[in-house]
Design an enzyme around this catalytic site. Structure first.
Site, PDB file in Angstrom:
ATOM      1  N   LYS A  66     -16.206   5.858 -48.170  1.00 51.66           N
ATOM      2  CA  LYS A  66     -15.655   5.113 -49.278  1.00 51.66           C
ATOM      3  C   LYS A  66     -16.617   5.149 -50.586  1.00 51.66           C
ATOM      4  O   LYS A  66     -16.375   5.218 -51.848  1.00 51.66           O
ATOM      5  CB  LYS A  66     -15.589   3.645 -49.215  1.00 51.66           C
ATOM      6  N   ASP A 102      -9.267  -2.692 -52.266  1.00 53.98           N
ATOM      7  CA  ASP A 102      -9.795  -3.926 -51.363  1.00 53.98           C
ATOM      8  C   ASP A 102     -10.053  -5.283 -52.168  1.00 53.98           C
ATOM      9  O   ASP A 102     -10.263  -6.592 -51.660  1.00 53.98           O
ATOM     10  CB  ASP A 102     -11.114  -3.642 -50.699  1.00 53.98           C
TER      11      ASP A 102
HETATM   12  P1  NDP Z   1     -20.319  -1.931 -43.245  1.00 50.24           P
HETATM   13  O1  NDP Z   1     -20.749  -1.324 -42.231  1.00 50.24           O
HETATM   14  O2  NDP Z   1     -20.502  -1.410 -44.528  1.00 50.24           O
HETATM   15  O3  NDP Z   1     -21.147  -3.260 -43.272  1.00 50.24           O
HETATM   16  C1  NDP Z   1     -21.256  -4.125 -42.092  1.00 50.24           C
HETATM   17  C2  NDP Z   1     -22.214  -5.502 -42.222  1.00 50.24           C
HETATM   18  O4  NDP Z   1     -22.326  -6.124 -41.138  1.00 50.24           O
HETATM   19  C3  NDP Z   1     -23.543  -5.023 -42.943  1.00 50.24           C
HETATM   20  O5  NDP Z   1     -23.994  -6.291 -43.924  1.00 50.24           O
HETATM   21  C4  NDP Z   1     -24.375  -5.432 -41.638  1.00 50.24           C
HETATM   22  O6  NDP Z   1     -25.783  -5.690 -42.062  1.00 50.24           O
HETATM   23  C5  NDP Z   1     -23.810  -6.400 -41.066  1.00 50.24           C
HETATM   24  N1  NDP Z   1     -24.044  -6.364 -39.479  1.00 50.24           N
HETATM   25  C6  NDP Z   1     -23.538  -5.312 -38.595  1.00 50.24           C
HETATM   26  N2  NDP Z   1     -23.908  -5.869 -37.369  1.00 50.24           N
HETATM   27  C7  NDP Z   1     -24.781  -6.651 -37.473  1.00 50.24           C
HETATM   28  C8  NDP Z   1     -25.625  -7.774 -36.525  1.00 50.24           C
HETATM   29  N3  NDP Z   1     -25.521  -7.248 -35.297  1.00 50.24           N
HETATM   30  N4  NDP Z   1     -26.299  -8.657 -37.192  1.00 50.24           N
HETATM   31  C9  NDP Z   1     -26.254  -8.838 -38.354  1.00 50.24           C
HETATM   32  N5  NDP Z   1     -25.631  -8.112 -39.428  1.00 50.24           N
HETATM   33  C10 NDP Z   1     -24.736  -7.148 -38.770  1.00 50.24           C
HETATM   34  O7  NDP Z   1     -18.963  -2.433 -42.791  1.00 50.24           O
HETATM   35  P2  NDP Z   1     -17.824  -3.118 -44.148  1.00 50.24           P
HETATM   36  O8  NDP Z   1     -18.530  -3.902 -45.074  1.00 50.24           O
HETATM   37  O9  NDP Z   1     -16.933  -1.903 -44.481  1.00 50.24           O
HETATM   38  O10 NDP Z   1     -17.121  -4.110 -43.044  1.00 50.24           O
HETATM   39  C11 NDP Z   1     -17.693  -5.221 -42.522  1.00 50.24           C
HETATM   40  C12 NDP Z   1     -16.343  -6.088 -41.858  1.00 50.24           C
HETATM   41  O11 NDP Z   1     -15.358  -6.364 -42.707  1.00 50.24           O
HETATM   42  C13 NDP Z   1     -15.868  -5.121 -40.875  1.00 50.24           C
HETATM   43  O12 NDP Z   1     -15.572  -5.995 -39.547  1.00 50.24           O
HETATM   44  C14 NDP Z   1     -14.220  -4.642 -41.369  1.00 50.24           C
HETATM   45  O13 NDP Z   1     -13.380  -4.590 -40.432  1.00 50.24           O
HETATM   46  C15 NDP Z   1     -14.187  -5.952 -42.362  1.00 50.24           C
HETATM   47  N6  NDP Z   1     -13.492  -5.369 -43.473  1.00 50.24           N
HETATM   48  C16 NDP Z   1     -12.337  -5.821 -43.347  1.00 50.24           C
HETATM   49  C17 NDP Z   1     -11.294  -5.468 -44.443  1.00 50.24           C
HETATM   50  C18 NDP Z   1      -9.977  -6.124 -44.637  1.00 50.24           C
HETATM   51  O14 NDP Z   1      -8.994  -5.562 -45.416  1.00 50.24           O
HETATM   52  N7  NDP Z   1      -9.741  -7.014 -43.770  1.00 50.24           N
HETATM   53  C19 NDP Z   1     -11.692  -4.639 -45.471  1.00 50.24           C
HETATM   54  C20 NDP Z   1     -13.020  -4.451 -45.612  1.00 50.24           C
HETATM   55  C21 NDP Z   1     -14.149  -4.455 -44.241  1.00 50.24           C
HETATM   56  P3  NDP Z   1     -27.023  -4.866 -42.070  1.00 50.24           P
HETATM   57  O15 NDP Z   1     -26.765  -4.216 -43.559  1.00 50.24           O
HETATM   58  O16 NDP Z   1     -28.169  -5.397 -42.024  1.00 50.24           O
HETATM   59  O17 NDP Z   1     -27.008  -3.683 -41.239  1.00 50.24           O
END
Ligand code: NDP
Length: 318
Positions: A66, A102
């Site tokens: 993205k 989004d």
């Molecule tokens: P990214 O991979 O860009 O970000 C993931 C986020 O989750 C980061 O902030 C990361 O923190 C955090 N994270 C992951 N694992 C852990 C953990 N074990 N402990 C603490 N923090 C954690 O993903 P996206 O932003 O694209 O997506 C995030 C969620 O949102 C997903 O589940 C996705 O399905 C959902 N989503 C849904 C949409 C919808 O239309 N409904 C649209 C976009 C996303 P860190 O930076 O510290 O790694």
């Protein structure tokens, strides 16, 4: 000639968007095919070049591309420029325009969550990835006065706040370290909580403990399932909704951009629920059918999304 729309991501095999968008083309009798293109980062530029052909209406772009795709578009919309992320491409002749639907999807989800109440002005966002960017930009545009972003890696939350410094100049946008006591103190002051982390894909895991959830919060989880967080929040008396509304409405906006026609949201919502119930999993990390089944019981209202309250929280999950 059958027109083509593609989803470019890595991986994409289990995308929910495929079922949702093909159902939309079929419902309106549009001769178009939605294809899943699994392309690693090294092949992204070549895939984007292919879209300039006459047979393409456009594309969706998902994890992990993205942000990487931004410089490959010839023009960006305001949302794509502001978030620094593109999830939809459209063709203008041989030129490609980058959009971020989004942001639209989140706006519908927020409106649905708030319902007839006055739009709140204080929010907490958990997470700092691509989803969180669309959320934070949506909150800024909605006129929120204070938004606090928590992230496991604080530097990423700080980067997000810096990215939006100009758009958020009129309000307070802060990054804070992920400590339970700080989150608890901030929750006591806020009205809206958005989970934009992927914690919750495992149905037993929640980003925060149930005990620190006050009863009058509006809680949105971007994950398309009745997550542990949503179950805990509903039990505490909060109003809740899951990620279906956002997913459906980002898709509906993209469909309209490609075709110029209003999206058949009911057909799209049905296809989305059906695909998930059959275990399809989105490229963006929505849970498998098995995981979703653990906590999901119902169906969101197509077009407007699921309206949650403590009583029908599960119904928002589709
Ligand atoms: P990214 O991979 O860009 O970000 C993931 C986020 O989750 C980061 O902030 C990361 O923190 C955090 N994270 C992951 N694992 C852990 C953990 N074990 N402990 C603490 N923090 C954690 O993903 P996206 O932003 O694209 O997506 C995030 C969620 O949102 C997903 O589940 C996705 O399905 C959902 N989503 C849904 C949409 C919808 O239309 N409904 C649209 C976009 C996303 P860190 O930076 O510290 O790694």
């Amino acid at each position: 000639m059958t027109k083509r729309v593609v989803l470019i991501g890595h991986p994409v095999a289990h995308s929910l968007s495929g079922a949702m968008q093909q159902a939309a083309f079929d419902a309106l009798g549009i001769d178009a095919r939605y294809e899943l293109w699994d392309r690693p980062p090294i092949e992204l530029a070549h895939a984007v070049e292919e879209l300039r052909g006459d047979d393409f209406l456009g594309a969706n772009v998902t994890i992990p591309h993205k942000e990487r795709v931004v410089p490959m578009a010839d023009r960006l919309t305001e949302e794509a420029h502001a978030t620094g992320a593109v999830n939809t491409l459209t063709s203008e002749g041989r030129k490609l325009v980058g959009h971020n639907t989004d942001v639209d999807g989140f706006k519908v989800a927020l409106d649905t969550l708030v319902g007839r109440q006055k739009m709140p002005r204080l929010a907490i966002v958990l997470g700092s990835g691509g989803g969180a960017r669309a959320v934070v930009y949506g909150l800024i545009r909605e006129g929120f006065q204070r938004v606090v972003v928590f992230n496991r890696h604080l530097h990423r939350a700080e980067g997000l706040v810096k990215h939006f410094a100009r758009s958020a100049a009129h309000m307070e946008l802060r990054a804070m370290p992920w400590h339970e006591s700080i989150i608890e103190a901030e929750l006591a002051k806020t009205k809206v909580l958005v989970n934009a982390t992927s914690i919750g894909l495992d149905p037993d895991e929640s980003p925060i403990p149930a005990e620190i959830l006050p009863p009058d919060l509006l809680v949105l989880d971007l994950i398309y399932a009745r997550t542990r967080l949503l179950r805990d929040a509903a039990a505490a008396g909060c109003t809740v909704d899951d990620g279906k509304t956002m997913l459906l409405n980002q898709g509906a906006s993209a469909f309209t951009l490609w075709t110029g026609q209003p999206a058949p949201v009911e057909a799209m919502a049905a296809a989305l629920s059906d695909a998930r119930d059959h275990g399809v999993r989105s490229a963006e990390g929505e849970p498998t059918g098995a995981a979703a089944e653990a906590g999901t019981t119902g169906e969101a209202s197509p077009g407007t999304g699921g309206t949650g309250d403590a009583g029908d929280a599960g119904d928002a999950g589709g």
